[in-house]
Design a protein around this motif. Structure first.
Motif, PDB file in Angstrom:
ATOM      1  N   HIS A  70     -21.506  26.986  18.804  1.00  0.00           N
ATOM      2  CA  HIS A  70     -21.794  25.586  19.118  1.00  0.00           C
ATOM      3  C   HIS A  70     -21.292  24.671  18.011  1.00  0.00           C
ATOM      4  CE1 HIS A  70     -25.042  22.362  20.170  1.00  0.00           C
ATOM      5  NE2 HIS A  70     -23.878  22.081  20.730  1.00  0.00           N
ATOM      6  N   ARG A  74     -18.284  21.847  18.380  1.00  0.00           N
ATOM      7  CA  ARG A  74     -18.530  20.431  18.104  1.00  0.00           C
ATOM      8  C   ARG A  74     -17.575  19.912  17.033  1.00  0.00           C
ATOM      9  NH1 ARG A  74     -24.874  19.225  17.533  1.00  0.00           N
ATOM     10  NH2 ARG A  74     -24.066  17.102  17.651  1.00  0.00           N
ATOM     11  N   ALA A  94     -22.312  24.028  26.437  1.00  0.00           N
ATOM     12  CA  ALA A  94     -23.582  23.309  26.463  1.00  0.00           C
ATOM     13  C   ALA A  94     -24.354  23.528  27.760  1.00  0.00           C
ATOM     14  CB  ALA A  94     -23.336  21.812  26.242  1.00  0.00           C
ATOM     15  N   LEU A  99     -28.287  22.981  27.313  1.00  0.00           N
ATOM     16  CA  LEU A  99     -28.204  21.711  26.586  1.00  0.00           C
ATOM     17  C   LEU A  99     -27.728  20.627  27.556  1.00  0.00           C
ATOM     18  CD1 LEU A  99     -26.522  23.124  23.349  1.00  0.00           C
ATOM     19  CD2 LEU A  99     -28.957  22.683  23.745  1.00  0.00           C
ATOM     20  N   ASP A 101     -28.589  17.508  28.147  1.00  0.00           N
ATOM     21  CA  ASP A 101     -28.305  16.161  27.649  1.00  0.00           C
ATOM     22  C   ASP A 101     -26.937  16.103  26.978  1.00  0.00           C
ATOM     23  OD1 ASP A 101     -30.732  15.329  28.598  1.00  0.00           O
ATOM     24  OD2 ASP A 101     -31.750  15.380  26.651  1.00  0.00           O
ATOM     25  N   GLU A 102     -26.645  17.119  26.178  1.00  0.00           N
ATOM     26  CA  GLU A 102     -25.345  17.139  25.506  1.00  0.00           C
ATOM     27  C   GLU A 102     -24.218  17.313  26.526  1.00  0.00           C
ATOM     28  OE1 GLU A 102     -22.953  19.353  21.843  1.00  0.00           O
ATOM     29  OE2 GLU A 102     -25.015  19.931  22.316  1.00  0.00           O
ATOM     30  N   GLN A 105     -23.610  14.064  28.126  1.00  0.00           N
ATOM     31  CA  GLN A 105     -22.938  13.158  27.192  1.00  0.00           C
ATOM     32  C   GLN A 105     -21.441  13.465  27.123  1.00  0.00           C
ATOM     33  OE1 GLN A 105     -24.490  13.363  23.210  1.00  0.00           O
ATOM     34  NE2 GLN A 105     -23.258  11.661  22.464  1.00  0.00           N
ATOM     35  N   VAL A 106     -21.106  14.751  27.073  1.00  0.00           N
ATOM     36  CA  VAL A 106     -19.691  15.139  27.043  1.00  0.00           C
ATOM     37  C   VAL A 106     -19.014  14.742  28.351  1.00  0.00           C
ATOM     38  CG1 VAL A 106     -18.082  17.076  26.883  1.00  0.00           C
ATOM     39  CG2 VAL A 106     -20.112  17.035  25.424  1.00  0.00           C
TER      40      VAL A 106
END
Length: 226
Positions: A70, A74, A94, A99, A101-102, A105-106
């Motif tokens: 991870h 990133r 993610a 994950l 939320d991440e 976001q991506v």
């Protein structure tokens, strides 16, 4: 030197390359070779540092070290924010890792231009990992774990096409072919194309290279030459 001994040396070197993070990072900082691409999807980045991070991703994947994988993914995005392929690799980590939320976001970052290739690929992947499609993907994994490679190939062709259009799925597809003796040559040719595919991430290209070289070394040792 005996072929089998040479095989062990080369494979050990490949593994060491993926794990030698400390020394590679020092080299990246000391000699920032710069890669320049005319493609709008890339910006100039220090090659040594990018390659080190790609190696860290593969090293972490091989050992099941999710936190390290991870972190490296990133950092690849931060190093090369214009690359849709780096962000797609992060998305693909993610979402299965929970994950959400991440991952969202991506996805949003890839969909700043809704008609872009990155947005389409992100949307396709997220659909695959949810609902009925998620069950199909779980079945693929179970079939692969059970060694039923012909069925994996057939199901991948139904889902993604023959061959899959996207390099990420092509890598998995050709890796399945490697388990079918009659299709090894085709698989090696496909992996060779992926190694230089500009529409593949650095991780996909490096994995394709390692798979292709591993299989070719195995083929040589099958002759029993010592």
């Amino acid at each position: 030197m005996a072929v089998r001994a040479m095989t062990r040396i080369v494979l050990a070197a490949a593994i060491a390359a993926c794990g030698a993070g400390h020394f590679a990072l020092e080299a990246a900082q000391a000699a920032p070779t710069v890669y320049k691409s005319a493609s709008k999807d890339f910006v100039s980045v220090p090659v040594a540092e990018q390659e080190w991070l790609v190696d860290q991703v593969i090293y972490a994947q091989n050992l099941g070290m999710g936190e390290l994988e991870h972190d490296a993914l990133r950092r690849l995005v931060l190093l090369n924010p214009a690359s849709i392929w780096a962000r797609l690799d992060l998305l693909r980590y993610a979402l299965p890792a929970g994950l959400s939320d991440e991952a969202e976001q991506v996805r949003r970052s890839l969909c700043e231009s809704p008609d872009s290739e990155g947005c389409r690929l992100a949307g396709d992947y997220m659909k695959l990992m949810r609902g009925d499609s998620a069950e199909q993907m779980q079945q693929l994994q179970l079939l692969e774990t059970a060694g039923r490679y012909d069925q994996v190939i057939a199901q991948m062709e139904r889902i993604f096409g023959k061959p899959p259009r996207e390099s990420y799925w092509q890598l998995r597809y050709y890796r399945m072919w490697l388990h079918v003796p009659a299709r090894v040559d085709e698989a090696l040719a496909g992996l060779g194309r992926l190694m230089t595919d500009p529409r593949a991430s650095g991780v996909v290209r490096k994995r394709a290279m390692l798979e292709e070289r591993r299989v070719r070394l195995d083929i040589y040792t099958d002759f029993g030459i010592d």
